[in-house]
Design an enzyme around this catalytic site. Structure first.
Site, mmCIF file in Angstrom:
data_model
loop_
_atom_site.group_PDB
_atom_site.id
_atom_site.type_symbol
_atom_site.label_atom_id
_atom_site.label_comp_id
_atom_site.label_asym_id
_atom_site.label_seq_id
_atom_site.Cartn_x
_atom_site.Cartn_y
_atom_site.Cartn_z
ATOM 1 N N ARG A 125 -6.820 -23.700 -30.193
ATOM 2 C CA ARG A 125 -5.647 -23.958 -30.871
ATOM 3 C C ARG A 125 -5.178 -25.163 -30.498
ATOM 4 O O ARG A 125 -5.166 -25.726 -29.187
ATOM 5 C CB ARG A 125 -4.652 -22.849 -31.032
ATOM 6 C CG ARG A 125 -5.064 -21.634 -31.726
ATOM 7 C CD ARG A 125 -3.916 -20.612 -31.858
ATOM 8 N NE ARG A 125 -2.900 -21.082 -32.431
ATOM 9 C CZ ARG A 125 -1.790 -21.427 -32.010
ATOM 10 N NH1 ARG A 125 -1.345 -21.029 -30.744
ATOM 11 N NH2 ARG A 125 -0.891 -21.575 -32.763
ATOM 12 N N LYS A 190 -3.269 -15.357 -19.772
ATOM 13 C CA LYS A 190 -4.151 -15.093 -21.009
ATOM 14 C C LYS A 190 -5.520 -14.813 -20.611
ATOM 15 O O LYS A 190 -6.242 -15.293 -19.844
ATOM 16 C CB LYS A 190 -4.124 -16.652 -21.657
ATOM 17 C CG LYS A 190 -5.072 -16.595 -22.951
ATOM 18 C CD LYS A 190 -4.494 -18.010 -23.849
ATOM 19 C CE LYS A 190 -5.428 -18.153 -24.985
ATOM 20 N NZ LYS A 190 -5.078 -19.245 -25.727
ATOM 21 N N ARG A 327 6.960 -19.254 -25.746
ATOM 22 C CA ARG A 327 7.028 -19.222 -24.356
ATOM 23 C C ARG A 327 8.255 -18.356 -24.264
ATOM 24 O O ARG A 327 9.219 -18.507 -24.821
ATOM 25 C CB ARG A 327 7.219 -20.423 -23.773
ATOM 26 C CG ARG A 327 6.039 -20.925 -23.391
ATOM 27 C CD ARG A 327 6.094 -22.344 -22.756
ATOM 28 N NE ARG A 327 4.856 -23.145 -23.259
ATOM 29 C CZ ARG A 327 3.669 -23.096 -22.618
ATOM 30 N NH1 ARG A 327 3.442 -22.309 -21.989
ATOM 31 N NH2 ARG A 327 2.714 -24.139 -23.125
HETATM 32 C C1 BTN Z 1 -7.150 -20.511 -28.512
HETATM 33 O O1 BTN Z 1 -6.662 -21.660 -28.120
HETATM 34 O O2 BTN Z 1 -6.518 -19.573 -27.793
HETATM 35 C C2 BTN Z 1 -8.244 -20.195 -29.137
HETATM 36 C C3 BTN Z 1 -9.550 -20.124 -28.423
HETATM 37 C C4 BTN Z 1 -10.740 -19.759 -29.210
HETATM 38 C C5 BTN Z 1 -12.052 -20.318 -28.545
HETATM 39 C C6 BTN Z 1 -13.279 -19.614 -29.320
HETATM 40 S S1 BTN Z 1 -14.874 -19.622 -28.269
HETATM 41 C C7 BTN Z 1 -15.718 -19.211 -29.733
HETATM 42 C C8 BTN Z 1 -14.920 -20.213 -30.768
HETATM 43 N N1 BTN Z 1 -15.665 -21.368 -31.037
HETATM 44 C C9 BTN Z 1 -15.074 -22.658 -30.512
HETATM 45 O O3 BTN Z 1 -15.109 -23.640 -30.689
HETATM 46 N N2 BTN Z 1 -13.672 -21.787 -30.322
HETATM 47 C C10 BTN Z 1 -13.502 -20.436 -30.376
#
Ligand code: BTN
Length: 330
Positions: A125, A190, A327
């Site tokens: 994100r 996380k 946070r």
């Molecule tokens: C976050 O920032 O918390 C979200 C992370 C999401 C990662 C997943 S891995 C599978 C899918 N492909 C990506 O490029 N991102 C999501």
């Protein structure tokens, strides 16, 4: 449903080494019907995928750690449902892969799932990269078609968080909590993140991509690239959880939650989310760009908005999804 992008020879070498024991170049060569020199070349090529193979003269080759590779038949078997599944060895991003299909008007089955051993451009994100080393974690994207427009996205990612916590709890007895809007935490660190991306109309047909990244066993070399407190399942469970089993459990749990979400949205699910709220009744800072709001974290309402309570007046305000981060206040 073959593994793509890494040559079959390299995959066979990885399979032979996957137990984490030494295997001699001679034995590998015999098994694969190629010379020892060719084996050495393929092993060298594996480093381009971030896979470290030790070579000790007289003993042979050995992976730094044992590796259980993704296996589409095993996943489908464990899932027990019907799904179309693609397993890639290397991909830029499983989310981007589905987005490309959508943009080129390919027909995609609802629930179509893409998993990969490694992502070269995994994204998180808020424009962040998602560190995605080979064979270490779960990188999964699932496609859903919606007839109700883009407004659904923020609620959907909250529902997906519930599906992940339930899969971990029901299949592995692992307790996790949810941090609004998209994080899955264990003891405040996380463990997994959700990235929902969409293409389509604001109030009509739209294509949704649910991306899930879940840490299984973080290699030490990449851990320094992560700029927030994290945890992996290896640390939580004290052992290695089979990714195929976990993916099977996730798909099953996603089906259950999605069938509820499709009919009732968050009408009932928001109550479940609130029982899993990692910051329940804590003072939090909610940041959106340069704007910071403070308040007591109450939980979410039926629309998925976060409810913040002013500690002096008791007045509650709603924070809606988007590029927001939450946070605990210091
Ligand atoms: C976050 O920032 O918390 C979200 C992370 C999401 C990662 C997943 S891995 C599978 C899918 N492909 C990506 O490029 N991102 C999501």
């Amino acid at each position: 449903m073959a593994i793509k992008d890494l040559s079959n020879t390299k995959i066979s070498i990885l399979k032979a080494l996957s137990t984490g024991n030494f295997v001699s170049g001679e034995k590998l060569g015999e098994e694969l019907g190629i010379s020892r020199a060719a084996i050495a070349k393929h092993v060298k090529g594996l480093s381009a995928f971030g896979i470290d193979v030790f070579s000790v003269s007289g003993k042979g080759y050995k992976l730094a750690e044992s590796l259980s590779l993704l296996d589409s038949d095993k996943i489908v078997d464990l899932y027990k449902g019907k799904t179309s599944l693609e397993v890639h060895s290397v991909i830029d991003s499983t989310n981007q892969y589905l987005m490309d299909k959508i943009r080129s008007n390919e027909t995609i089955t609802d629930g179509h799932t893409v998993v990969a051993e490694c992502q070269l451009k995994g994204r998180g994100r808020r424009g962040r990269a998602w560190v995605s080393p080979f064979g270490s974690h779960v990188y999964l994207s699932r496609y859903y078609k919606s007839y109700e427009g883009l407004g659904e996205i923020s609620g959907l990612s909250l529902a997906i968080g519930i599906a992940i916590t339930q899969a971990l709890n029901d299949s592995f007895g692992i307790q996790t909590q949810l941090k609004w809007p998209n994080d899955i935490l264990h003891n405040g660190k996380k463990l997994a993140g959700v990235l929902v991306e969409a293409e389509g109309q604001s109030d009509g047909i739209c294509h949704l991509i649910v991306g899930i990244g879940l840490n299984i066993n973080m290699p030490r070399e990449v851990s320094s690239l992560i700029d927030q407190p994290w945890v992996d399942l290896a640390e939580i469970s004290g052992g290695i959880i089979d990714r195929n089993e976990l993916i099977g459990a996730l798909l099953h749990s996603l089906d259950l939650v999605m069938s509820e979400f499709t009919v009732n949205k968050l009408q009932h699910l928001h109550k479940t989310w609130n029982t899993l709220n990692a910051f329940k009744d804590c003072m939090v800072d909610v940041t959106s760009g340069t704007n910071v709001k403070k308040g007591k974290c109450i939980g979410i309402d039926e629309s998925g908005a976060l409810l913040l309570e002013d500690s002096h007046t008791g007045v509650r305000t709603k924070v809606f999804g988007g590029e927001v981060s939450v946070r605990k206040a210091k």
